[in-house]
Design a protein around this motif. Structure first.
Motif, PDB file in Angstrom:
ATOM      1  N   ASP A   6       4.018   9.596  11.366  1.00 57.43           N
ATOM      2  CA  ASP A   6       4.697  10.600  11.197  1.00 57.43           C
ATOM      3  C   ASP A   6       4.706  10.748   9.632  1.00 57.43           C
ATOM      4  N   THR A   7       3.817  11.291   9.024  1.00 61.87           N
ATOM      5  CA  THR A   7       3.376  11.414   7.619  1.00 61.87           C
ATOM      6  C   THR A   7       4.337  12.074   6.766  1.00 61.87           C
ATOM      7  N   VAL A   8       5.115  13.071   7.447  1.00 56.80           N
ATOM      8  CA  VAL A   8       6.166  13.857   6.413  1.00 56.80           C
ATOM      9  C   VAL A   8       7.529  13.748   6.938  1.00 56.80           C
ATOM     10  N   CYS A  43       6.175   5.526  10.527  1.00 60.61           N
ATOM     11  CA  CYS A  43       7.425   6.645  10.212  1.00 60.61           C
ATOM     12  C   CYS A  43       7.688   6.727   9.052  1.00 60.61           C
ATOM     13  N   HIS A  44       7.927   7.993   8.213  1.00 66.59           N
ATOM     14  CA  HIS A  44       8.697   8.257   7.200  1.00 66.59           C
ATOM     15  C   HIS A  44      10.063   8.736   7.509  1.00 66.59           C
ATOM     16  N   ASN A  45      10.708   8.595   6.370  1.00 66.87           N
ATOM     17  CA  ASN A  45      12.109   8.585   6.468  1.00 66.87           C
ATOM     18  C   ASN A  45      12.979   9.862   6.078  1.00 66.87           C
ATOM     19  N   ILE A  47     -10.301  -3.363   9.032  1.00 73.09           N
ATOM     20  CA  ILE A  47     -10.278  -1.733   8.308  1.00 73.09           C
ATOM     21  C   ILE A  47      -9.350  -0.737   8.747  1.00 73.09           C
ATOM     22  N   HIS A  48      -8.590  -0.127   7.879  1.00 70.40           N
ATOM     23  CA  HIS A  48      -7.939   0.827   8.455  1.00 70.40           C
ATOM     24  C   HIS A  48      -8.237   2.311   8.009  1.00 70.40           C
ATOM     25  N   THR A  49      -9.012   3.176   8.596  1.00 68.32           N
ATOM     26  CA  THR A  49      -9.548   4.366   8.423  1.00 68.32           C
ATOM     27  C   THR A  49      -8.673   5.391   9.010  1.00 68.32           C
ATOM     28  N   ARG A  68       0.901  -1.198   0.103  1.00 70.75           N
ATOM     29  CA  ARG A  68       0.070   0.087  -0.127  1.00 70.75           C
ATOM     30  C   ARG A  68       0.689   1.399   0.101  1.00 70.75           C
ATOM     31  N   ASP A  69       1.493   1.758   1.215  1.00 67.52           N
ATOM     32  CA  ASP A  69       2.353   2.726   1.073  1.00 67.52           C
ATOM     33  C   ASP A  69       3.682   2.538   0.254  1.00 67.52           C
ATOM     34  N   GLY A  70       4.162   1.539   0.107  1.00 73.48           N
ATOM     35  CA  GLY A  70       5.226   1.254  -0.640  1.00 73.48           C
ATOM     36  C   GLY A  70       5.001   1.124  -2.008  1.00 73.48           C
ATOM     37  N   TRP A  89      -7.445   2.957  13.326  1.00 71.45           N
ATOM     38  CA  TRP A  89      -7.723   4.285  13.078  1.00 71.45           C
ATOM     39  C   TRP A  89      -6.308   5.081  12.894  1.00 71.45           C
ATOM     40  N   SER A  90      -6.189   5.992  12.032  1.00 70.38           N
ATOM     41  CA  SER A  90      -4.904   6.780  12.143  1.00 70.38           C
ATOM     42  C   SER A  90      -5.193   8.378  11.871  1.00 70.38           C
ATOM     43  N   PRO A  91      -4.657   9.142  12.873  1.00 69.10           N
ATOM     44  CA  PRO A  91      -4.787  10.546  12.613  1.00 69.10           C
ATOM     45  C   PRO A  91      -3.617  10.983  11.884  1.00 69.10           C
ATOM     46  N   MET A  92      -3.866  11.188  10.437  1.00 63.07           N
ATOM     47  CA  MET A  92      -2.692  11.552   9.640  1.00 63.07           C
ATOM     48  C   MET A  92      -1.954  12.736   9.767  1.00 63.07           C
ATOM     49  N   ASP A  93      -0.878  12.641   9.982  1.00 65.89           N
ATOM     50  CA  ASP A  93       0.209  13.751  10.354  1.00 65.89           C
ATOM     51  C   ASP A  93       0.048  13.962  11.762  1.00 65.89           C
ATOM     52  N   ALA A  94       0.197  12.922  12.677  1.00 67.73           N
ATOM     53  CA  ALA A  94      -0.490  13.044  14.011  1.00 67.73           C
ATOM     54  C   ALA A  94       0.745  13.857  14.710  1.00 67.73           C
ATOM     55  N   GLY A  96      -7.122  -3.198   4.799  1.00 66.74           N
ATOM     56  CA  GLY A  96      -7.166  -2.381   3.564  1.00 66.74           C
ATOM     57  C   GLY A  96      -7.327  -0.930   4.098  1.00 66.74           C
ATOM     58  N   LEU A  97      -7.043   0.136   3.283  1.00 64.23           N
ATOM     59  CA  LEU A  97      -7.084   1.459   3.609  1.00 64.23           C
ATOM     60  C   LEU A  97      -8.394   2.122   2.961  1.00 64.23           C
ATOM     61  N   ALA A  98      -8.878   2.927   4.001  1.00 60.73           N
ATOM     62  CA  ALA A  98     -10.182   3.797   3.832  1.00 60.73           C
ATOM     63  C   ALA A  98      -9.971   5.134   4.358  1.00 60.73           C
ATOM     64  N   LYS A 120      -3.883   8.952  -5.204  1.00 63.45           N
ATOM     65  CA  LYS A 120      -2.283   9.076  -4.416  1.00 63.45           C
ATOM     66  C   LYS A 120      -2.437  10.094  -3.331  1.00 63.45           C
ATOM     67  N   MET A 121      -1.439  10.433  -2.673  1.00 63.61           N
ATOM     68  CA  MET A 121      -1.221  11.230  -1.504  1.00 63.61           C
ATOM     69  C   MET A 121      -2.164  12.341  -1.553  1.00 63.61           C
ATOM     70  N   VAL A 122      -2.159  12.971  -2.545  1.00 62.89           N
ATOM     71  CA  VAL A 122      -2.920  14.446  -2.906  1.00 62.89           C
ATOM     72  C   VAL A 122      -4.298  14.188  -2.674  1.00 62.89           C
ATOM     73  N   LYS A 123      -4.947  12.969  -2.981  1.00 60.20           N
ATOM     74  CA  LYS A 123      -6.301  12.712  -2.696  1.00 60.20           C
ATOM     75  C   LYS A 123      -6.555  12.393  -1.099  1.00 60.20           C
ATOM     76  N   TYR A 124      -5.580  11.850  -0.542  1.00 64.98           N
ATOM     77  CA  TYR A 124      -5.753  11.593   0.614  1.00 64.98           C
ATOM     78  C   TYR A 124      -6.450  12.625   1.576  1.00 64.98           C
ATOM     79  N   THR A 125      -6.133  14.006   1.086  1.00 67.99           N
ATOM     80  CA  THR A 125      -6.683  15.389   1.439  1.00 67.99           C
ATOM     81  C   THR A 125      -8.064  15.192   1.396  1.00 67.99           C
TER      82      THR A 125
HETATM   83  O1  KIV Z   1       1.901   8.282   6.038  1.00 69.51           O
HETATM   84  C1  KIV Z   1       0.684   8.367   6.357  1.00 69.51           C
HETATM   85  O2  KIV Z   1       0.194   9.178   7.179  1.00 69.51           O
HETATM   86  C2  KIV Z   1      -0.195   7.381   6.001  1.00 69.51           C
HETATM   87  C3  KIV Z   1      -1.558   7.272   6.373  1.00 69.51           C
HETATM   88  C4  KIV Z   1      -2.557   6.943   5.525  1.00 69.51           C
HETATM   89  C5  KIV Z   1      -1.615   6.007   7.550  1.00 69.51           C
HETATM   90  O3  KIV Z   1       0.362   6.626   5.207  1.00 69.51           O
END
Ligand code: KIV
Ligand code: ZN
Length: 525
Positions: free
Chosen positions: A174-176, A207-209, A101-103, A18-20, A142-147, A77-79, A517-522
């Motif tokens: 840690d989205t960014v 975590c992102h790198n 379910i991962h929302t 998914r993220d990869g 559940w994920s708070p994106m950019d927590a 799966g992601l939602a 993609k990420m843009v639409k995550y918003t």
């Molecule tokens: O990096 C991120 O915030 C994500 C979320 C969709 C969990 O990949």
């Protein structure tokens, strides 16, 4: 939650698919996704995030099939935070023995601004969507994106709402890629202390790198009480990638003295998975990459050759065998038979049927005729090229002759087979590769733009095979092709054609959301 999970068991959540796969150019075919999922399941990954079902029909099909074939892992799966995404996700995962379910929704000020929801409206949305997911499935993440960039009070408030609505795992992304180990730990500690019900659920770290700290940040979160690490093979992922599975797993194994946690990962399967993910994604692993890089155990050959060192732990903190590398790697040659090839490929994690072995053996003999010694890396390249045929290649390289050297013009005479019909073209260019690519474009015109052309030698020596990666972009779709050959120009032509074949597969993917993609995550949808 069992006592074991709470105290020292760390769940491994793999999001390579998914993220990869979201990494530009890393698109995998349907069969490749199924194969990677099977390998992850066999390796002992606890949760496989198999895709983002609403994103495209292809993602939906892949998640549904992975759900059915998985033997042990939870399939997730992601939602986004809306009913349509969640329902589609449930449709895809419900065939799994253990579905999840991962929302998610972006909770930081930067992410709240885009759907333009007030804090209160977003809080209501979280309550509604997590409750809806929980009514469908008893395993909800559940994920708070950019927590990490979310105000602490608001983060605690939203996590509490999600727990009350029925979330069983709370992921802290840690989205960014902005956090540091200390902050990563402090946020988990704060949530455990402040949020009612926090001790009833599992906290995950994602975590992102971007600052090169993903592994350290994930392990710090575990030290603070997180018990699920989200990661990808080879650290694959957008921008600088995600936490690398092999790094966190081996770090906990090697430093069990100060990190008394355990996973169920069979680490001897790591190397094979790393190679397969690199092959199918087209993303080469850097030579000095921790654990799975070509040089990660390079001192080994020195030790073997001089036979002087009595104790390997002088240099080794882990053994190559621990990740599935054979300590002694004897090359094959042109006199090696089918049984030796099968045994070697078996050691490397490739189990071939008789027909497949027959094909690979022919290619192996051709290579061994041109190259005195065939090393593991050569076989890996050979296996990748053998697998390429699985994508129903519409375009094939049939013949290539180039004229190159100090005197211009350099030229290429090329025959491609396109949908079964041979076409020939001769072009001049600025060097043989440029001439070859021009000939390909003449025979098969596209608006695709060359984004990356990379060559590296698979092994040492002037007869080494060159692995070539070609990345193409067309209307925002990015694909990577790879090929290897002892002739660099032939490898280049085949890599370009491999990228074109992948592009054709992508063009066939339909649907309005074909590339969320990420843009639409918003959009919360
Ligand atoms: O990096 C991120 O915030 C994500 C979320 C969709 C969990 O990949
Ligand atoms: Zn992510």
């Amino acid at each position: 939650m069992t006592n074991e999970t709470k105290q020292d068991r760390v769940l491994i959540f793999d999001t390579t698919l998914r993220d990869g796969e979201q990494s530009p150019g890393a698109t995998m075919s349907h069969n490749e996704k199924l194969e990677i999922a099977t390998l992850l399941d066999e390796m002992g990954v606890d949760i496989i995030e198999a895709g983002f079902p609403i994103a495209s029909e292809g993602d939906f099909q892949a998640v549904s099939e992975i759900a059915k074939l998985s033997k042990n892992a939870v399939i997730c799966g992601l939602a986004r935070a809306n009913y349509k995404d969640i329902d589609r996700c449930w449709e895809a995962v419900k065939g799994a023995a253990r579905p999840r379910i991962h929302t998610f929704i972006g909770t930081s000020p930067q992410h709240r601004a885009i759907p333009n929801l007030t804090m209160d409206a977003m809080a209501d949305r979280i309550h509604e969507t997590v409750s809806h997911a929980r009514n469908l499935c008893d395993n909800v993440q559940w994920s708070p994106m950019d927590a990490i960039r979310t105000e602490h009070d608001y983060l605690c408030r939203t996590v509490e709402i999600a727990i009350k609505a029925g979330a069983t795992t709370i992921n802290i992304p840690d989205t960014v890629g902005y956090t540091t180990p200390r902050e990563s730990a402090d946020i988990i500690k704060m949530l455990l202390e402040r949020v009612p019900g926090a001790d009833e659920i599992v906290f995950a770290t994602h975590c992102h790198n971007d600052l090169g700290m993903a592994t350290a940040n994930a392990l710090a979160a575990v030290d603070a009480g997180a018990r699920q690490i989200e990661c990808t093979i080879n650290g694959l992922g957008e921008r600088a990638g995600n936490t690398a599975l092999e790094e966190v797993v081996m770090a906990m194994k090697v430093r069990g003295d100060i990190m008394p946690y355990h996973t169920e990962i069979d680490t001897t399967k790591i190397m094979n998975l790393s190679r397969r993910v690199s092959q199918v994604s087209g993303f080469a692993v850097q030579y000095n990459k921790a654990i799975v890089g070509k040089n990660a155990f390079a001192h080994e050959s020195g030790i073997h050759q001089d036979g002087m060192l009595k104790s390997a732990d002088t240099f080794e903190i882990m053994r190559p065998q621990d990740i599935g590398l054979s300590g002694t790697s004897l090359p094959l040659g042109k006199h090696s038979g089918r049984a030796a090839l099968r045994a070697k490929l078996g050691e490397m994690g490739y189990e071939l049927g008789d027909n497949q072995l027959k094909d690979v053996f022919v290619r192996f003999k051709e290579l061994a005729d041109r190259k005195k010694e065939v090393y593991d890396e050569d076989l890996t390249a050979l296996m990748r090229d053998s697998g390429a045929g699985e994508q129903n290649e519409r375009i094939k390289v049939k013949f290539l002759r180039v004229i190159c050297g100090t005197e211009a013009p350099q030229s290429a005479d090329l025959i491609l087979e396109v949908d079964g019909v041979e076409r020939q073209e001769t072009c001049q260019g600025d060097g043989p590769v440029d001439a070859t690519f021009k000939a390909i474009k003449e025979i098969f015109p596209t608006s695709a733009r060359l984004q990356l052309y990379q060559v590296h030698a698979v092994t040492e020596g002037t007869d080494a095979q060159a692995t070539v990666s070609v990345r193409l972009e067309e209307d925002g779709k990015i694909v990577t092709g790879q090929s290897a050959d002892t002739d660099t120009v032939v490898a280049s032509a085949k890599a370009y054609v491999n990228a074109l074949n992948r592009l054709l597969v992508r063009r066939e993917k339909t649907g309005p959301d074909a590339d969320v993609k990420m843009v639409k995550y918003t959009d919360v949808g």
